[in-house]
Design an enzyme around this catalytic site. Structure first.
Site, short mmCIF file in Angstrom:
data_model
loop_
_atom_site.label_atom_id
_atom_site.label_comp_id
_atom_site.label_asym_id
_atom_site.label_seq_id
_atom_site.Cartn_x
_atom_site.Cartn_y
_atom_site.Cartn_z
N HIS A 54 0.83 -1.20 0.00
CA HIS A 54 0.00 0.00 0.00
C HIS A 54 0.86 1.24 0.00
CE1 HIS A 54 0.77 -1.10 4.20
NE2 HIS A 54 0.75 0.20 4.46
N CYS A 113 0.38 2.90 12.83
CA CYS A 113 1.51 2.55 11.99
C CYS A 113 1.94 3.80 11.23
CB CYS A 113 1.17 1.41 11.03
SG CYS A 113 -0.04 1.84 9.77
#
Length: 712
Positions: A73, A206
């Protein structure tokens, strides 16, 4: 330009789905394949740009997760519309999952650079769904792209389906209602219907805030259901945060922090028993984290979240942290935040030299903004400088062009402005690392004071530390309730700036300036009087010792700070540091190419990426190798870096750019020796690494033969 986020814009359509796809044998092939799929569907302007951004994200940490799933991603300016590319692979490929299982289900999450909250929330629902076995089993059993689209859409955008399609999606187990129920449970405090005696809350985050944040949250909640424990997780992602209800936090017996970024508003959990780990630990094994949290509940000596005051609580460390560790962390914070100023400013200066020549330093200001005192008028694109006029002279401009002289002057001034913020940024973010937001303003001001008194980066270092400690002490005072609102925005910055600023101007300024001058003179003397080779060895060893850690950053800070003096010695030191820092990733890229059998599949993948990372002067490309096998990676890297540093200094290679590697060769004096010193150091480091790896492989094989012989 990205499409505006609307609930009617589907994230996935059949054109973005490939079933039993022959994508290639490694994750680079898969990512490039899916980038092409996204581009072919009209969702990205170029597959190469999207693939490059996704691979750059992949180089920071593997995106494989347990269960045969991978979720590469990124946010990318090449993405035209938030999209989900999906491939069910004919042959599974390793994405570095913790369980060692190759991935056969791969989602590429492609978000525009300016993705809004709605898109990010939808992507978060997908990330949660991937942690549910019923959802992934349904994807593996899907017989058509349309069925995959129904499954995924019913998870993330059920409002786009008609009733029949929604029922089909729900029957496969992929329901958005599940995600909605989880969200409502996180943001409210219902009675515990199951009668559970234990309640655990969690916060996950994250670096990108897109995938692992919410996968960790879902994994913790699912692990709680398996243990009949009530768990509510707050994902602090890039989009809108669904904050935990204060009543839930009050009832909680313990908290799990699974994060790679500082926990926002950490003081909400003050006094709670805490398990504090990285986000991947929750994705890989959430159950063990909950077991640890449950074990802490009845332990009177278990660690707890400390109380804090004001805005500093979200960044402050626990009270029992050793002062040296806290100081080191704060200094590293300052250096890390400073590097973008150095990179942007230094590279712009180098580009200014490329277009305007090195003499542009003398005339850039007159060319762009003029000099009213001496009757020199500013120039512009519509009024280019007259190079025959001594006031605008830039004889070494590219092609002797007035346009290039003007462009070089603009770039140089922009870069100089950025580099002028080097010391203030260092001091400001050191203070931020110690005291949180109340330390930023006084820290930046101390950096400016240091520049004003000539104390350079040493003054910025000292000023930032003093400002940070004083601001943190003031933040810890038990102020009256009526004064607390003014503390972080008025009282702390005012008092800290007054006290530390007075110390800097009245007592510390001149001694620190003298120390800085002595250091610069001493290093210049070493570079000019035959000791430059020794200095190059020391700098090379420092750059390769921890590959982006404190020692590496100290050498880099020393070199970049010296560029402001614009001396031959400072350019040579910068060149030695940059060349040595390029050696480890290039050496390991070469090693994995020459002897791939000595490395794991993940290391071979990292080796391919290390070619570009090393060429760009990103030493961190070698960190995965060093973390897995430090004894066989770090010593050869240090030897190669020392040789490169020594050769660079011996040949008087100079660099006017603080970053960029081979991509700023135009700013390098002694280009041939710069390249040769890197090549020689990389070859030495590669040879030693392969030697140690072969010795290790033989030792392992020999130890395995002994039990076999005994068994026979």
């Amino acid at each position: 330009m990205s499409t505006p986020a609307t609930a009617s814009t589907p994230l996935i359509v059949p054109e973005l789905v490939r079933l039993d796809a022959p994508t290639g044998s490694d994750k680079k092939d898969v990512i490039e394949y899916l980038a092409q799929v996204v581009a072919d569907a009209g969702r990205a302007d170029t597959p190469d740009g999207l693939a490059t951004d996704a691979l750059a994200r992949e180089a920071t940490a593997p995106t494989g997760i347990p269960g045969g799933i991978a979720i590469p991603h990124c946010r990318s300016p090449h993405v035209l519309e938030a999209s989900l590319g999906f491939a069910r692979l004919a042959s599974p490929v390793s994405f570095g999952a913790a369980d060692g299982e190759d991935a056969d289900l791969v989602f590429m999450i492609a978000a525009p650079a300016g993705a809004d909250d709605l898109h990010l929330q939808l992507l978060a629902k997908l990330a949660r769904g991937l942690m549910r076995k019923d959802f992934t089993d349904a994807l593996r059993a899907a017989s058509s792209p349309e069925e995959v689209v129904r499954l995924v859409t019913s998870q993330v955008q059920p409002e786009l389906l008609d009733d029949a399609d929604a029922d089909a999606g729900r029957s496969a187990g992929a329901t958005a209602a599940d995600a909605g129920d989880a969200a409502s449970q996180r943001t409210s405090a219902p009675a515990n219907a199951a009668g559970n005696e234990r309640l655990i809350v969690a916060v996950t985050s994250c670096p990108t805030g897109i995938a692992h944040t919410f996968m960790a949250a879902e994994a913790l909640e699912q692990a709680g259901k398996d243990r009949s424990v009530e768990v509510h997780a707050e994902g602090q992602g890039s989009g809108k945060i669904d904050w935990l209800d204060p009543a839930l936090i009050e009832r909680a017996d313990a908290v799990v922090f699974a994060h790679d970024l500082p926990v926002k508003d950490r003081s909400r959990f003050a006094g709670k028993k805490v398990v504090d780990v990285g986000v991947k630990a929750a994705v890989n094994d959430a159950g063990s984290l909950l077991d640890r949290a449950l074990a802490l509940i009845d332990d009177p000596n278990a660690p707890t979240v400390p109380a804090a005051t004001g805005d500093a609580d979200s960044e402050a460390e626990q009270k029992d942290e050793h002062w040296a560790r806290r100081l080191q962390r704060a200094v590293m914070t300052g250096v890390s935040y400073m590097i973008p100023f150095v990179a942007a400013g230094g590279l712009l200066i180098a580009l200014g030299f490329l277009f305007g020549g090195y003499d542009i330093t003398k005339t850039a200001s007159a060319i762009v903004v003029g000099d009213g005192t001496n009757g020199i008028t500013a120039t512009s694109l519509w009024h280019l400088p007259d190079l025959s006029n001594a006031a605008y002279a830039a004889p070494h401009a590219l092609g002797h062009s007035a346009f290039c002289a003007y462009l070089g002057a603009v770039l140089y001034l922009l870069g100089s402005t950025g580099m002028g913020l080097l010391v203030p940024a260092l001091a400001g973010y050191i203070a931020f690392g110690l005291a949180g937001r109340p330390g930023i303003a006084p820290g930046f001001i101390m950096g400016l004071v240091s520049v004003a008194v000539g104390a350079g980066f040493i003054g910025g270092l000292i000023g930032g530390i003093l400002a940070g400690y004083l601001a943190a002490w003031l933040a810890g005072l038990n102020a009256p309730r009526w004064l607390r609102g003014l503390m972080p925005v008025v009282i702390i910055p005012l008092v800290t700036t007054l006290v530390v600023g007075a110390l800097m101007y009245m007592f510390l300024g001149k001694p620190l300036a003298a120390l800085m001058d002595g250091l610069n003179n001493g290093l210049t003397s070493m570079a000019n009087n035959g000791a430059g080779v020794l200095l190059g060895i020391v700098l090379g060893l420092m750059m390769c010792f921890d590959l982006g850690g404190p020692v590496n950053k100290a050498a880099y800070l020393f070199a970049t700070a010296g560029l402001a003096s614009a001396t031959t010695a400072s350019y040579e030191i910068m060149a030695a540091v940059m060349a040595a820092g390029m050696v480890p990733p290039l050496a390991l890229a070469l090693a994995t190419t020459l002897r791939p059998e000595l490395f794991t599949a993940a290391e071979k993948e990292n080796g391919r990426a290390s070619w570009l990372l090393g060429a760009s002067f990103i030493s961190e490309g070698a960190i995965p190798f060093a973390a897995a096998d430090p004894a066989r990676i770090i010593p050869p890297a240090m030897v190669g870096g020392a040789v490169t540093g020594a050769l660079s200094m011996a040949m008087h290679v100079g660099s006017r750019a603080p970053h960029g590697g081979i991509f700023v060769l135009f700013a390098i004096d002694g280009k041939l020796w710069f390249v040769l010193s890197i090549v020689i150091g990389a070859l030495i480091s590669c040879a030693l690494t392969l030697l140690l790896k072969r010795m290790g492989a033989r030792k392992t094989a020999a130890s395995a033969e002994v039990p076999a012989a005994a068994a026979a």
